[in-house]
Design a protein around this motif. Structure first.
Motif, mmCIF file in Angstrom:
data_model
loop_
_atom_site.group_PDB
_atom_site.id
_atom_site.type_symbol
_atom_site.label_atom_id
_atom_site.label_comp_id
_atom_site.label_asym_id
_atom_site.label_seq_id
_atom_site.Cartn_x
_atom_site.Cartn_y
_atom_site.Cartn_z
ATOM 1 N N CYS A 1 43.771 42.591 44.656
ATOM 2 C CA CYS A 1 43.856 41.521 43.663
ATOM 3 C C CYS A 1 44.822 40.467 44.218
ATOM 4 N N MET A 2 44.772 39.284 43.661
ATOM 5 C CA MET A 2 45.600 38.193 44.179
ATOM 6 C C MET A 2 47.087 38.523 44.135
ATOM 7 N N ALA A 3 47.523 39.218 43.094
ATOM 8 C CA ALA A 3 48.942 39.567 42.977
ATOM 9 C C ALA A 3 49.362 40.525 44.090
ATOM 10 N N CYS A 4 48.585 41.572 44.326
ATOM 11 C CA CYS A 4 48.920 42.531 45.378
ATOM 12 C C CYS A 4 48.796 41.899 46.765
ATOM 13 N N ASN B 1 41.519 38.995 34.389
ATOM 14 C CA ASN B 1 42.297 38.218 33.418
ATOM 15 C C ASN B 1 42.919 36.964 34.043
ATOM 16 N N ILE B 2 42.314 36.441 35.107
ATOM 17 C CA ILE B 2 42.871 35.279 35.802
ATOM 18 C C ILE B 2 43.036 34.077 34.881
ATOM 19 N N ASN B 3 42.105 33.882 33.944
ATOM 20 C CA ASN B 3 42.219 32.727 33.052
ATOM 21 C C ASN B 3 43.409 32.865 32.108
ATOM 22 N N GLU B 4 43.737 34.076 31.692
ATOM 23 C CA GLU B 4 44.928 34.294 30.863
ATOM 24 C C GLU B 4 46.192 34.003 31.664
ATOM 25 N N ILE B 5 46.209 34.414 32.914
ATOM 26 C CA ILE B 5 47.374 34.202 33.769
ATOM 27 C C ILE B 5 47.620 32.711 34.009
ATOM 28 N N LEU B 6 46.535 31.956 34.200
ATOM 29 C CA LEU B 6 46.649 30.535 34.534
ATOM 30 C C LEU B 6 46.609 29.614 33.318
ATOM 31 N N MET C 1 48.281 25.846 32.694
ATOM 32 C CA MET C 1 48.716 25.278 33.972
ATOM 33 C C MET C 1 47.835 24.115 34.424
ATOM 34 N N GLY C 2 46.819 23.790 33.636
ATOM 35 C CA GLY C 2 45.947 22.683 33.995
ATOM 36 C C GLY C 2 44.905 23.022 35.044
ATOM 37 N N VAL C 3 44.723 24.306 35.312
ATOM 38 C CA VAL C 3 43.738 24.738 36.296
ATOM 39 C C VAL C 3 42.428 25.036 35.569
ATOM 40 N N PRO C 4 41.297 24.549 36.096
ATOM 41 C CA PRO C 4 40.010 24.862 35.452
ATOM 42 C C PRO C 4 39.791 26.369 35.380
ATOM 43 N N GLU C 5 39.062 26.808 34.360
ATOM 44 C CA GLU C 5 38.818 28.235 34.195
ATOM 45 C C GLU C 5 37.946 28.780 35.319
ATOM 46 N N PHE C 6 38.225 30.015 35.690
ATOM 47 C CA PHE C 6 37.398 30.727 36.658
ATOM 48 C C PHE C 6 36.206 31.299 35.903
ATOM 49 N N VAL C 7 35.025 31.012 36.379
ATOM 50 C CA VAL C 7 33.805 31.547 35.785
ATOM 51 C C VAL C 7 33.034 32.237 36.904
ATOM 52 N N PRO C 8 32.999 33.569 36.900
ATOM 53 C CA PRO C 8 32.280 34.257 37.974
ATOM 54 C C PRO C 8 30.789 33.958 37.921
ATOM 55 N N THR C 9 30.170 33.888 39.075
ATOM 56 C CA THR C 9 28.731 33.662 39.150
ATOM 57 C C THR C 9 28.007 34.998 39.007
ATOM 58 N N VAL C 10 26.699 34.947 38.953
ATOM 59 C CA VAL C 10 25.921 36.185 38.870
ATOM 60 C C VAL C 10 26.035 36.994 40.156
ATOM 61 N N GLU C 11 26.507 36.380 41.234
ATOM 62 C CA GLU C 11 26.673 37.088 42.505
ATOM 63 C C GLU C 11 27.999 37.826 42.607
ATOM 64 N N HIS C 12 28.934 37.545 41.704
ATOM 65 C CA HIS C 12 30.200 38.271 41.670
ATOM 66 C C HIS C 12 29.984 39.629 41.031
ATOM 67 N N ASP D 1 45.196 48.574 45.808
ATOM 68 C CA ASP D 1 46.588 48.994 45.615
ATOM 69 C C ASP D 1 46.897 49.387 44.173
ATOM 70 N N CYS D 2 46.648 48.484 43.235
ATOM 71 C CA CYS D 2 47.089 48.738 41.856
ATOM 72 C C CYS D 2 45.960 49.197 40.936
ATOM 73 N N GLY D 3 44.702 49.079 41.382
ATOM 74 C CA GLY D 3 43.580 49.546 40.585
ATOM 75 C C GLY D 3 43.114 48.607 39.491
ATOM 76 N N THR D 4 43.685 47.405 39.409
ATOM 77 C CA THR D 4 43.260 46.469 38.373
ATOM 78 C C THR D 4 41.818 46.030 38.620
ATOM 79 N N ASP D 5 41.097 45.746 37.544
ATOM 80 C CA ASP D 5 39.739 45.226 37.675
ATOM 81 C C ASP D 5 39.799 43.793 38.185
ATOM 82 N N MET D 6 38.888 43.464 39.092
ATOM 83 C CA MET D 6 38.868 42.118 39.667
ATOM 84 C C MET D 6 37.445 41.761 40.055
ATOM 85 N N TRP D 7 37.228 40.461 40.251
ATOM 86 C CA TRP D 7 35.933 39.948 40.667
ATOM 87 C C TRP D 7 35.903 39.821 42.177
ATOM 88 N N ILE D 8 34.842 40.323 42.797
ATOM 89 C CA ILE D 8 34.668 40.141 44.240
ATOM 90 C C ILE D 8 33.405 39.321 44.453
#
Length: 97
Positions: free
Chosen positions: A67-70, A15-20, A23-34, A41-48
């Motif tokens: 995740c970035m927050a943890c 949900n990084i795009n919702e968080i940002l 703020m004027g930050v371009p949207e994060f778009v994961p590639t097919v390699e993500h 720590d917290c178990g949230t879903d994230m892109w690696i």
């Protein structure tokens, strides 16, 4: 290896795009390699990304996949540290140059 000596691999939550939003930050778009994974720590879903995934697979006892927050919380507990990246830029939000 004790936790405070492990290298942190900070990944964007799904949900990084919702968080940002607004703020004027371009949207994060994961590639097919993500791929999806969960924060250690917290178990949230994230892109690696492929470089982070490779590092975590090569040295699972020497890395913390968070995740970035943890990762920010962990960095604060450690009293700061060096921030770097593994060379990937696919999907990462970038400010206009």
């Amino acid at each position: 290896m004790e936790r405070k000596k492990r290298i942190m691999l900070a990944c964007p939550p799904t949900n990084i795009n919702e968080i940002l939003a607004g703020m004027g930050v371009p949207e994060f778009v994961p590639t097919v390699e993500h791929t999806l994974t969960q924060c250690g720590d917290c178990g949230t879903d994230m892109w690696i990304g492929p470089n982070q995934r490779a590092a975590a697979m090569r040295a699972p006892r020497a890395t913390l996949v968070l995740c970035m927050a943890c990762a920010l919380i962990e960095q604060q507990k450690r009293g700061g540290g060096t921030v770097g990246h593994l060379g990937g830029v696919g999907g990462r939000p970038r400010l206009p140059s």
